[in-house]
Design a protein around this motif. Structure first.
Motif, PDB file in Angstrom:
ATOM      1  N   ALA A 194      -0.843  16.765  35.656  1.00 34.95           N
ATOM      2  CA  ALA A 194      -0.610  18.207  35.679  1.00 34.95           C
ATOM      3  C   ALA A 194       0.048  18.645  34.382  1.00 34.95           C
ATOM      4  O   ALA A 194       1.239  18.922  34.334  1.00 34.95           O
ATOM      5  CB  ALA A 194       0.246  18.550  36.883  1.00 34.95           C
ATOM      6  N   LEU A 195      -0.757  18.698  33.343  1.00 36.11           N
ATOM      7  CA  LEU A 195      -0.253  19.077  32.022  1.00 36.11           C
ATOM      8  C   LEU A 195      -1.270  19.985  31.347  1.00 36.11           C
ATOM      9  O   LEU A 195      -2.419  20.058  31.766  1.00 36.11           O
ATOM     10  CB  LEU A 195      -0.022  17.827  31.171  1.00 36.11           C
ATOM     11  N   TYR A 196      -0.832  20.658  30.296  1.00 35.38           N
ATOM     12  CA  TYR A 196      -1.726  21.583  29.582  1.00 35.38           C
ATOM     13  C   TYR A 196      -2.422  20.844  28.446  1.00 35.38           C
ATOM     14  O   TYR A 196      -1.793  20.499  27.449  1.00 35.38           O
ATOM     15  CB  TYR A 196      -0.932  22.769  29.056  1.00 35.38           C
TER      16      TYR A 196
ATOM     17  N   VAL B 251      -6.480  30.217  38.289  1.00 35.60           N
ATOM     18  CA  VAL B 251      -7.220  29.266  39.138  1.00 35.60           C
ATOM     19  C   VAL B 251      -7.213  27.891  38.479  1.00 35.60           C
ATOM     20  O   VAL B 251      -7.069  26.859  39.148  1.00 35.60           O
ATOM     21  CB  VAL B 251      -8.670  29.755  39.355  1.00 35.60           C
ATOM     22  N   ASN B 252      -7.344  27.889  37.158  1.00 31.51           N
ATOM     23  CA  ASN B 252      -7.307  26.631  36.406  1.00 31.51           C
ATOM     24  C   ASN B 252      -5.976  25.909  36.625  1.00 31.51           C
ATOM     25  O   ASN B 252      -5.928  24.688  36.782  1.00 31.51           O
ATOM     26  CB  ASN B 252      -7.529  26.934  34.919  1.00 31.51           C
ATOM     27  N   GLU B 253      -4.904  26.673  36.667  1.00 31.95           N
ATOM     28  CA  GLU B 253      -3.579  26.067  36.918  1.00 31.95           C
ATOM     29  C   GLU B 253      -3.556  25.393  38.290  1.00 31.95           C
ATOM     30  O   GLU B 253      -2.944  24.348  38.459  1.00 31.95           O
ATOM     31  CB  GLU B 253      -2.489  27.152  36.878  1.00 31.95           C
ATOM     32  N   ARG B 254      -4.254  26.033  39.237  1.00 33.51           N
ATOM     33  CA  ARG B 254      -4.249  25.465  40.586  1.00 33.51           C
ATOM     34  C   ARG B 254      -5.101  24.198  40.635  1.00 33.51           C
ATOM     35  O   ARG B 254      -4.694  23.194  41.208  1.00 33.51           O
ATOM     36  CB  ARG B 254      -4.774  26.508  41.584  1.00 33.51           C
ATOM     37  N   THR B 255      -6.287  24.251  40.001  1.00 37.55           N
ATOM     38  CA  THR B 255      -7.197  23.106  40.106  1.00 37.55           C
ATOM     39  C   THR B 255      -6.722  21.908  39.274  1.00 37.55           C
ATOM     40  O   THR B 255      -6.981  20.766  39.639  1.00 37.55           O
ATOM     41  CB  THR B 255      -8.635  23.491  39.688  1.00 37.55           C
TER      42      THR B 255
ATOM     43  N   LEU C 143       4.569  23.724  38.227  1.00 37.39           N
ATOM     44  CA  LEU C 143       5.438  24.893  38.091  1.00 37.39           C
ATOM     45  C   LEU C 143       6.233  25.115  39.378  1.00 37.39           C
ATOM     46  O   LEU C 143       7.400  25.500  39.352  1.00 37.39           O
ATOM     47  CB  LEU C 143       4.603  26.152  37.789  1.00 37.39           C
ATOM     48  N   LEU C 144       5.576  24.854  40.504  1.00 41.27           N
ATOM     49  CA  LEU C 144       6.246  25.084  41.790  1.00 41.27           C
ATOM     50  C   LEU C 144       7.388  24.102  42.042  1.00 41.27           C
ATOM     51  O   LEU C 144       8.333  24.433  42.756  1.00 41.27           O
ATOM     52  CB  LEU C 144       5.232  24.992  42.937  1.00 41.27           C
ATOM     53  N   VAL C 145       7.285  22.886  41.497  1.00 38.57           N
ATOM     54  CA  VAL C 145       8.381  21.939  41.705  1.00 38.57           C
ATOM     55  C   VAL C 145       9.474  22.078  40.639  1.00 38.57           C
ATOM     56  O   VAL C 145      10.508  21.429  40.727  1.00 38.57           O
ATOM     57  CB  VAL C 145       7.893  20.464  41.767  1.00 38.57           C
ATOM     58  N   ALA C 146       9.221  22.927  39.648  1.00 35.07           N
ATOM     59  CA  ALA C 146      10.275  23.212  38.660  1.00 35.07           C
ATOM     60  C   ALA C 146      11.335  24.077  39.348  1.00 35.07           C
ATOM     61  O   ALA C 146      11.052  24.725  40.355  1.00 35.07           O
ATOM     62  CB  ALA C 146       9.677  23.942  37.466  1.00 35.07           C
TER      63      ALA C 146
END
Lengths: 281, 387
Positions: free
Chosen positions: A83-85, B216-220, B227-230
């Motif tokens: 999960a990285l950019y 959507v890309n962030e979700r997939t 981000l949610l666990v930050a």
């Protein structure tokens, strides 16, 4: 450092987690070992605050539930999916996640540098992630979990799809984190990783622990007997024994031995004995 | 809160700029659109436009009637008849380019075309329209020659020496008096006044689609989970995403209008109205971006559905063809498209000369659209822990 009590989670008709309870001490590497779909990642996601448990309690460092942002500050998560950019460089990714954790200025710069050094990626810090190898991506994934200096680390299958060199580098990283006093929850379905790294291992399937103890005690309790295999001129003999050395001596006295092999019980045997099947992968 | 939201917004904008396709659709394509269609509209209007004028016949003689007929037949001038007061008012309010007054005594003065007391015509035109003014004068003179040359001038000038013959001098059979009427500008100064708002809309749509798809890309890809666990809240995440889209849209509008001003003389009649319009447009399309992000589960689905919705908005709202080219019923229908209100807000500030009270309607509609779509988007958004 972490107390989990009677945790339950259901997705539709699937009971993903069914009554997990465990504690993790400071400076301990606690392994969750189980096949795919056993409930390891669901458990990790609940501890990370990403999923809400249907019932049960999670307490991190005595501060409370990870649903609180202040509690999540104490947790670093390296998820199974990278999960990285990919469009950002390694350093930019770390800076971003550091900022989200409230770091800024010199503290942020120092932490980013430290984590890059720690995962041996300082020389590639300015390259975009899409140019990284699989192993490098796994290492920067770990670095992103570490950048805000959390005392509790949740590493969800951190070595999936990496080459032996990167895997060894990650092992060294995890052991170094332990020596720094951090608590690591480490999920894997690779037996040798759990054996090599973990102080205690919980064997999990269908969302529940089948056994939970130190590796040695698990083997002792659930590994069964050692297997002694003897090749003679005219035959091959396999014997299960609690004392393989004594058994070898006895077999030598019975006649000439061409070859002899002793298979001691290991974690895989423990797992197979407990689940009654091969790993699902 | 502010630092975290800013960090998310900056990160998103950095990612947009690094995505060559997204950056092209958002920044380069709209500018190309502005210039390309500006040129096309300009060429069309230069080649086929006739000058519209109001004509006042104060003489009401047979000769003046003949002169009016000549002007009407020419095709170079679009004529409407009016009184002197009406004509002056129409030119002042830029409803028409110029007026022509055939003064009283025009018919009686015809025999005196070589004298001091020649037939007189008054032209009223904005001094800024010098080229059109000269063109009108030339046309009037030409038709005056056609009307008077054969029957009268030849007869009268028969006895003159050759070097004083009317065709060899700067002779005009009529006296043309020009009155300068300063217009209150209500039309576009150039075709770029129309093409820039339209082009900016395409950039806004590009921003909207890019950020909707990126959510959507962030979700997939799992980064949304990260981000949610930050140690931040969901409000931080959504605010960061919204701020990125809002800022990009606003900066895009400002940059393109700056280019328009610098290179194509697109000068807003009210810069303050334009600034508020761009703010309102940004709010509207942040909401639409959030709505776009819930149109599918995957990037491909959201991209397809999102662009389908945005293109429909553009088609109906005048993003493809200017609204004034549309049939009346289509112009009425376009009110359902946010694009239509966005263009109206920009045109109102740039060349339509809307008052603040007139601007309130498009601004309110845009902000309302933004809030409504944002609320729908948040309600329908599929967080990773829900799925």
């Amino acid at each position: 450092m972490l107390q989990v009590e009677n945790l339950y989670k259901r997705f539709g008709t699937i009971q993903a987690v069914a009554g997990l309870s465990f504690n993790a001490r400071q400076g301990e590497i606690l392994g969750l070992l189980g096949p795919n779909g056993a409930g390891k990642s669901t458990c990790i996601n609940m501890v990370a605050g990403l999923l809400h448990a249907d019932s049960g309690q999670i307490n991190v460092g005595g501060l409370g539930s990870p649903s609180l942002p202040a509690v999540r500050q104490k947790i670093g998560v390296a998820p199974q999916a990278l999960a990285l950019y990919e469009g950002l460089t390694g350093e930019e990714n770390l800076r971003f996640f550091g900022k989200l954790a409230g770091l800024s200025g010199k503290v942020l710069r120092d932490r980013v540098s430290w984590t890059l050094e720690f995962v041996l990626l300082m020389d590639r810090k300015d390259d975009r992630l899409k140019t990284y190898s699989g192993g490098m991506k796994r290492r920067i994934n770990l670095a992103a979990a570490l950048v805000h200096d959390p005392p509790l680390l949740l590493l969800d299958e951190p070595t999936v799809g990496v080459d032996p060199q990167s895997r060894n580098a990650l092992f060294e990283n995890v052991l170094a984190l332990k020596s720094q006093g951090r608590t690591v929850i480490y999920t894997t379905h690779y037996m040798e990783e759990a054996e090599k790294l973990c102080d205690r291992v919980g064997i999990i399937d269908h969302g529940a622990f089948l056994a939970f103890d130190s590796v040695d005690k698990l083997i002792e309790s659930h590994g069964g007997k050692s297997m002694v295999t003897v090749m003679r001129h005219d035959s091959q003999v396999q014997i299960e024994s609690d004392d393989p050395i004594a058994e070898c001596v006895r077999l030598q006295q019975e006649g000439e031995i061409l070859s002899l092999r002793v298979d001691r019980p290991d974690l895989e045997r423990v797992f197979l004995n407990l689940t009654g099947r091969a790993m699902r992968d | 809160m502010r630092k975290v939201v800013t960090a998310i917004a900056v990160n998103d904008m950095r990612l947009l700029l690094r995505d060559k396709g997204g950056a092209f659709v958002t920044f380069v394509f709209p500018l190309a659109y502005c210039i390309f269609f500006g040129l096309i509209f300009a060429t069309q209007s230069m080649s086929s436009r006739s000058i519209d004028m109001v004509l006042v016949d104060e003489d009401q003689s047979q000769q003046s009637a003949s002169f009016v007929q000549l002007l009407k037949k020419s095709g170079a001038i679009e004529l409407t008849m009016a009184s002197r007061e009406q004509a002056i008012d129409q030119v002042r309010r830029a409803k028409t380019a110029a007026y022509v007054i055939i003064t009283k005594g025009f018919g009686q003065a015809l025999p005196r075309v070589l004298g001091e007391d020649r037939p007189k015509i008054v032209i009223g035109i904005d001094p800024a329209r010098a080229a059109e003014s000269e063109m009108v004068k030339g046309l009037i003179t030409k038709f005056a020659f056609e009307l008077f040359y054969t029957p009268i001038i030849l007869r009268i000038s028969g006895d003159l020496p050759n070097d004083q013959h009317p065709t060899k001098t700067n002779f005009s059979p009529i006296e043309i008096e020009t009155t300068e009427i300063v217009q209150t500008r209500t039309g576009p100064a150039s075709s770029y006044d129309i093409s820039f708002p339209q082009g900016i809309i395409w950039g806004v749509l590009g921003c909207c689609a890019s950020f909707g798809i990126s959510l959507v890309n962030e979700r997939t890809t799992g980064t949304l989970s990260r981000l949610l666990v930050a140690p931040i809240s969901r409000t931080h995440i959504l605010a960061g995403k919204a701020l990125a889209c809002f800022t990009s849209t606003l900066v895009l509008g400002m940059v393109l209008f700056f280019v328009g001003w610098l290179a194509f003389s697109v000068i807003p009649q009210s810069p303050i109205h334009l600034a508020i319009s761009l703010l309102a447009i940004s709010i509207a399309f942040v909401g639409i971006m959030m709505f776009i992000s819930i149109l599918g589960k995957t990037e491909r689905a959201v991209s397809g559905m999102g662009w389908a919705v945005l293109l429909a908005m553009a088609m109906i709202g005048g993003g493809m063809v200017p609204r004034f080219f549309m049939p009346h019923w289509m112009q009425s229908l376009s009110a359902i498209s946010p694009v239509s209100w966005a263009i109206k807000a920009m045109e109102g500030a740039v060349w339509r000369g809307f008052s603040t009270s007139e601007m309130l309607l498009p601004w309110s509609v845009l902000v309302g659209i933004g809030l409504l779509f944002f609320a729908i988007g948040i309600r329908g958004f599929s967080w990773p822990d829900k799925g």
